[in-house]
Design a protein around this motif. Structure first.
Motif, PDB file in Angstrom:
ATOM      1  N   LEU A 193      26.936-104.142  14.984  1.00 51.26           N
ATOM      2  CA  LEU A 193      25.525-104.195  14.580  1.00 51.26           C
ATOM      3  C   LEU A 193      24.625-103.514  15.608  1.00 51.26           C
ATOM      4  O   LEU A 193      23.651-102.855  15.239  1.00 51.26           O
ATOM      5  N   LEU A 194      24.954-103.662  16.875  1.00 52.50           N
ATOM      6  CA  LEU A 194      24.187-102.956  17.909  1.00 52.50           C
ATOM      7  C   LEU A 194      24.272-101.448  17.714  1.00 52.50           C
ATOM      8  O   LEU A 194      23.270-100.740  17.830  1.00 52.50           O
ATOM      9  N   GLU A 195      25.454-100.966  17.413  1.00 54.60           N
ATOM     10  CA  GLU A 195      25.620 -99.520  17.216  1.00 54.60           C
ATOM     11  C   GLU A 195      24.909 -99.053  15.955  1.00 54.60           C
ATOM     12  O   GLU A 195      24.291 -97.987  15.948  1.00 54.60           O
TER      13      GLU A 195
ATOM     14  N   ILE B 189      30.941 -92.817  15.774  1.00 54.81           N
ATOM     15  CA  ILE B 189      32.339 -92.966  15.363  1.00 54.81           C
ATOM     16  C   ILE B 189      33.205 -93.471  16.507  1.00 54.81           C
ATOM     17  O   ILE B 189      34.062 -94.335  16.310  1.00 54.81           O
ATOM     18  N   SER B 190      32.987 -92.959  17.698  1.00 54.69           N
ATOM     19  CA  SER B 190      33.817 -93.399  18.825  1.00 54.69           C
ATOM     20  C   SER B 190      33.597 -94.877  19.125  1.00 54.69           C
ATOM     21  O   SER B 190      34.545 -95.608  19.422  1.00 54.69           O
ATOM     22  N   VAL B 191      32.360 -95.337  19.030  1.00 56.22           N
ATOM     23  CA  VAL B 191      32.063 -96.751  19.269  1.00 56.22           C
ATOM     24  C   VAL B 191      32.698 -97.609  18.179  1.00 56.22           C
ATOM     25  O   VAL B 191      33.386 -98.595  18.458  1.00 56.22           O
TER      26      VAL B 191
ATOM     27  N   ALA C  98      32.621-112.757  16.159  1.00 59.72           N
ATOM     28  CA  ALA C  98      31.157-112.617  16.242  1.00 59.72           C
ATOM     29  C   ALA C  98      30.773-111.557  17.275  1.00 59.72           C
ATOM     30  O   ALA C  98      29.824-110.789  17.050  1.00 59.72           O
ATOM     31  N   GLU C  99      31.484-111.498  18.385  1.00 55.29           N
ATOM     32  CA  GLU C  99      31.197-110.487  19.407  1.00 55.29           C
ATOM     33  C   GLU C  99      31.493-109.085  18.891  1.00 55.29           C
ATOM     34  O   GLU C  99      30.729-108.147  19.135  1.00 55.29           O
ATOM     35  N   LEU C 100      32.586-108.931  18.162  1.00 59.18           N
ATOM     36  CA  LEU C 100      32.937-107.623  17.614  1.00 59.18           C
ATOM     37  C   LEU C 100      31.923-107.190  16.558  1.00 59.18           C
ATOM     38  O   LEU C 100      31.478-106.044  16.547  1.00 59.18           O
TER      39      LEU C 100
END
Length: 141
Positions: A12-14, A117-119, A5-7
Motif C-alpha cells: 500500500l505504501l508503494e 515493479i521491483s518493490v 499486515a506488514e507485507l
C-alpha cells in the motif's frame, strides 16, 4: 517473520507513492498471477474483477509473445477513449495494474510503474518465502 499486515502495508505504501508520482492514476492494484486480489487502491472499480481479468489478459499476452518467439514478457497497455489500463508482471507471482485517465502521460506512467515493479516483486517474493516457512514439514514414515 514478516506478518501479512506488514507485507500488505508495504504494498500500500508503494501504491500510494505511485499515485503521488502519477496524479492521473484513478486506481492501482496488485494481484496474483492466478487473478486473486492482493491489495488495491481503486475506489471506482470492482478490484476483484479487474484482478481476475488482468491475470487472464497477461496469460494470453504471454502466450502471444511466446508464439511470436519473444521471451520474457513484461507488460500490456490498453488505451481507450476513457483512459488507460496498464498491466505489468511483477516477478513470477504478481501483476501490477494501473488505471489512468485518458490525459495521463503514458511515458511517465511506464517509468514510475517500472520503478514500482521491483518493490512489488520483492514484497510478493518475501510473502511467498514467509508462507513457505510457515508450512510444517510433511511427516516422514
Amino acid at each position: 517473520m514478516t506478518t501479512d499486515a506488514e507485507l500488505r502495508g508495504a504494498l500500500l505504501l508503494e501504491l500510494g507513492r505511485l499515485r503521488r508520482a502519477v496524479p492521473e492514476l484513478t486506481g492501482c492494484l496488485v494481484a496474483s498471477t492466478d487473478g486473486l486480489l492482493i491489495v488495491d487502491e481503486a475506489e471506482t472499480v470492482v478490484a476483484e474483477g479487474i484482478a481476475a481479468l488482468a491475470a487472464a489478459c497477461l496469460g494470453v499476452s504471454q502466450r502471444i509473445a511466446d508464439s511470436a518467439g519473444q521471451d520474457d514478457f513484461q507488460e500490456v497497455l490498453i488505451s481507450s477513449m476513457g483512459g488507460h489500463v496498464a498491466m505489468y508482471m511483477a516477478g513470477h507471482g504478481a501483476v501490477l495494474v494501473l488505471l489512468a485517465a485518458a490525459d495521463a502521460n503514458v511515458g511517465r506512467l511506464h517509468h514510475e510503474a517500472r520503478r514500482s515493479i521491483s518493490v512489488v516483486s520483492h514484497v510478493v517474493a518475501t510473502a511467498a518465502l514467509t508462507f513457505a516457512q510457515a508450512i510444517p514439514e510433511p511427516a516422514r514414515w
